[in-house]
Enzyme design. Sequence first.
Site, PDB file in Angstrom:
ATOM      1  N   ASP A 121      30.667  47.447  45.955  1.00 31.81           N
ATOM      2  CA  ASP A 121      31.198  46.085  45.859  1.00 31.81           C
ATOM      3  C   ASP A 121      30.079  45.132  46.254  1.00 31.81           C
ATOM      4  O   ASP A 121      29.551  45.215  47.364  1.00 31.81           O
ATOM      5  CB  ASP A 121      32.374  45.960  46.843  1.00 31.81           C
ATOM      6  CG  ASP A 121      33.339  44.859  46.473  1.00 31.81           C
ATOM      7  OD1 ASP A 121      32.873  43.805  46.009  1.00 31.81           O
ATOM      8  OD2 ASP A 121      34.548  45.053  46.681  1.00 31.81           O
TER       9      ASP A 121
ATOM     10  N   ASP B 253      32.048  40.523  43.523  1.00 31.92           N
ATOM     11  CA  ASP B 253      33.016  39.661  44.189  1.00 31.92           C
ATOM     12  C   ASP B 253      32.863  38.205  43.739  1.00 31.92           C
ATOM     13  O   ASP B 253      31.734  37.705  43.623  1.00 31.92           O
ATOM     14  CB  ASP B 253      32.749  39.759  45.704  1.00 31.92           C
ATOM     15  CG  ASP B 253      33.821  39.119  46.538  1.00 31.92           C
ATOM     16  OD1 ASP B 253      34.978  39.548  46.429  1.00 31.92           O
ATOM     17  OD2 ASP B 253      33.508  38.183  47.309  1.00 31.92           O
TER      18      ASP B 253
ATOM     19  N   GLU C 297      34.640  39.824  39.348  1.00 28.92           N
ATOM     20  CA  GLU C 297      35.922  39.217  39.740  1.00 28.92           C
ATOM     21  C   GLU C 297      35.884  37.756  39.329  1.00 28.92           C
ATOM     22  O   GLU C 297      35.016  37.006  39.785  1.00 28.92           O
ATOM     23  CB  GLU C 297      36.130  39.335  41.252  1.00 28.92           C
ATOM     24  CG  GLU C 297      37.501  38.846  41.681  1.00 28.92           C
ATOM     25  CD  GLU C 297      37.622  38.583  43.181  1.00 28.92           C
ATOM     26  OE1 GLU C 297      38.736  38.611  43.702  1.00 28.92           O
ATOM     27  OE2 GLU C 297      36.586  38.308  43.835  1.00 28.92           O
TER      28      GLU C 297
ATOM     29  N   HIS D 185      43.044  45.075  46.888  1.00 30.33           N
ATOM     30  CA  HIS D 185      43.141  44.892  48.335  1.00 30.33           C
ATOM     31  C   HIS D 185      43.558  43.474  48.714  1.00 30.33           C
ATOM     32  O   HIS D 185      43.732  43.187  49.894  1.00 30.33           O
ATOM     33  CB  HIS D 185      41.786  45.215  48.974  1.00 30.33           C
ATOM     34  CG  HIS D 185      40.711  44.292  48.492  1.00 30.33           C
ATOM     35  ND1 HIS D 185      40.229  44.333  47.203  1.00 30.33           N
ATOM     36  CD2 HIS D 185      40.059  43.271  49.094  1.00 30.33           C
ATOM     37  CE1 HIS D 185      39.320  43.382  47.058  1.00 30.33           C
ATOM     38  NE2 HIS D 185      39.203  42.716  48.187  1.00 30.33           N
ATOM     39  N   ASP D 186      43.661  42.566  47.736  1.00 32.07           N
ATOM     40  CA  ASP D 186      44.091  41.187  48.005  1.00 32.07           C
ATOM     41  C   ASP D 186      45.530  40.934  47.548  1.00 32.07           C
ATOM     42  O   ASP D 186      46.047  39.827  47.728  1.00 32.07           O
ATOM     43  CB  ASP D 186      43.200  40.191  47.251  1.00 32.07           C
ATOM     44  CG  ASP D 186      41.758  40.177  47.740  1.00 32.07           C
ATOM     45  OD1 ASP D 186      41.522  40.458  48.933  1.00 32.07           O
ATOM     46  OD2 ASP D 186      40.871  39.860  46.919  1.00 32.07           O
TER      47      ASP D 186
HETATM   48  O1  TEU Z   1      38.524  37.478  46.721  1.00 34.14           O
HETATM   49  C1  TEU Z   1      38.419  36.270  46.043  1.00 34.14           C
HETATM   50  C2  TEU Z   1      39.443  35.290  46.300  1.00 34.14           C
HETATM   51  O2  TEU Z   1      39.389  34.221  45.740  1.00 34.14           O
HETATM   52  C3  TEU Z   1      40.511  35.659  47.256  1.00 34.14           C
HETATM   53  O3  TEU Z   1      40.190  35.107  48.469  1.00 34.14           O
HETATM   54  C4  TEU Z   1      41.805  35.203  46.804  1.00 34.14           C
HETATM   55  O4  TEU Z   1      41.853  33.842  46.620  1.00 34.14           O
HETATM   56  C5  TEU Z   1      42.820  35.588  47.809  1.00 34.14           C
HETATM   57  O5  TEU Z   1      42.597  36.904  48.201  1.00 34.14           O
HETATM   58  C6  TEU Z   1      44.169  35.511  47.224  1.00 34.14           C
HETATM   59  O6  TEU Z   1      45.031  35.893  48.199  1.00 34.14           O
HETATM   60  C7  TEU Z   1      37.356  38.154  47.028  1.00 34.14           C
HETATM   61  C8  TEU Z   1      37.680  39.439  47.751  1.00 34.14           C
HETATM   62  O7  TEU Z   1      38.419  40.280  46.907  1.00 34.14           O
HETATM   63  C9  TEU Z   1      38.401  39.104  49.019  1.00 34.14           C
HETATM   64  O8  TEU Z   1      38.838  40.231  49.711  1.00 34.14           O
HETATM   65  C10 TEU Z   1      37.456  38.283  49.873  1.00 34.14           C
HETATM   66  O9  TEU Z   1      38.127  37.842  51.013  1.00 34.14           O
HETATM   67  C11 TEU Z   1      36.919  37.066  49.117  1.00 34.14           C
HETATM   68  O10 TEU Z   1      36.466  37.384  47.810  1.00 34.14           O
HETATM   69  C12 TEU Z   1      35.729  36.486  49.834  1.00 34.14           C
HETATM   70  O11 TEU Z   1      34.625  37.345  49.717  1.00 34.14           O
END
Ligand code: TEU
Length: 547
Positions: free
Chosen positions: A106, A207, A249, A323-324
């Site tokens: 990642d 990311d 992403e 994971h989000d």
């Molecule tokens: O996520 C991108 C992101 O925009 C997220 O913060 C999203 O808005 C949120 O999770 C929605 O609930 C990526 C990664 O996947 C995330 O885990 C990180 O926190 C974020 O980038 C910052 O690096």
Amino acid sequence: MTENKAQEQQKAWWKNAVVYQIYPKSFQDSDGDGVGDIRGIISRLDYLEELGVDAVWISPVYRSPQNDNGYDISDYQDIDPMFGTLADMDELIAEAKKRGIRIIMDLVLNHTSDEHRWFKEAKKGKDNPYHDYYVWRDGEEGTCPNEMKAVFGGPAWDWVPELKQYYFHQFAPEQPDLNWENPKVRREIYDMILWWMDRGVGGFRLDVIDQIAKEPDRGITNNGSRLHEFLRELSRETFQKGNLITVGEAWGATTEIAKKYSSPDGSEFSMVFQFEHIMLDQQEGKEKWDLAPLPFVKLKKCLARWQDELFGKGWNSLFWNNHDLPRIVSRWGDDGEYRAESAKMLAAVLHGMQGTPYIYQGEELGMTNVKFSDISAYRDVETTNMYYERIEAGYKEDDVMRSIYAKSRDNARTPMQWNGETNAGFTKGTPWIGVNPNYTKINAEDERKDTGSVYQFYRKLIRLRKEYPVFVDGKFELLLPEDEHIFAYTRTDGETEALICANFTGKNVKCPIIGKWKDAQVLIHNYEKEVEEELEPYEAVILVECL
Ligand code: TEU
């Protein structure tokens, strides 16, 4: 198969692949400190091989102060001691390779941790060679350069008194944004990626890659004007020197933009994660916490549009979870009475489409959302910031908790449920986040033994994708677009036609299409019975016919 076709397939191996995502903190702890680690992952490679996946994307394991669980990197070329060592990582890559599994790292290239050496240097003075690695604006204390907000709450600007300057951060203040306008930053990044490629990694997930070309003075975060110029340079200088899978992403991707990212000429990435289907159940123009009813017809049409528009012009990634995101069975399925049926139905619908499917750890078991009664049990910075902001703004605690139960990122982050023993077999110590209490009923050990389990259904779906090229190449057609209950579509490649038909509701519904397919072969079915015109709750079937 013609020689050209065979060559093309070898190059684009990821079109036939199924990827599994691991959130390392929550996958398997090997040393009893309550946090998952790389040796834990190595010990579970046989499980992943049995499941049948081709590649494993691992959320960040680099050195990090863990303000955002590793998405705040302080050294891109080292492993955090919490997860292990570089030698463990090398061993993971080698052991995975023995099992035909590639490791996807990642890459967090939009920002670093504020503890990264570059940022520490950058803060030392405006003439420090690293100062211009980040995004700064002059100003006065207390008056931010503009109104931009950070994703995790509060302003997107933070004041550094020694410099009398603000730095820009789209996420937490501990995650300062890198300045991609600076060619030196780009070169450092390319060299670091080449170093990982030399170590034998099979690909990268990038990311928030659509946010690297930000233009803060114009209030622009994603899709900045230089974005695709940067991406083509990045790809040319790094990825194109190997045969990798790359996935960016991109929350801000439309189908038009996704065609650029995933162009068959290979100039950018293999594919992107886009989130249009993920954002449907929130009130328009509001935050993800502002819940809205599930718009089923919109979901179908959204997924179908992505299938149609990228056909032959780009490549889709297929995912329900990461994971989000909350667990899909708790979101679009039924995590009560019909948990197993609905988890299988959602899997069939997703894996039948064109694109590269991603399985998030525990999805293959039908793992569900969690409900911790107190906010102190939550670990995620986004969740806890939102809780305190909303409570302060006068929201009712019950309403805030309801949003958390539906959407918190911690729903995905509870430990992987390996067995019915203490802490679900995840750790012998105290887990860093609570285990979902349903692990005695939902766990890998039981599901591996049970031929009718969600796990076995996923294994079969993965095999079918390998056996029937129609799932990789076939043209998609949505049937019954206005139907409020049934998600049905066909895939056709000139030799074979497949029908994917699913009841998205907890009620019995009639499905008129099935009658025409009564002589077709049943490839997979989530009920042990004949396929009939009336579908049971969450019933799903994939049928196939030779043309
Ligand atoms: O996520 C991108 C992101 O925009 C997220 O913060 C999203 O808005 C949120 O999770 C929605 O609930 C990526 C990664 O996947 C995330 O885990 C990180 O926190 C974020 O980038 C910052 O690096």
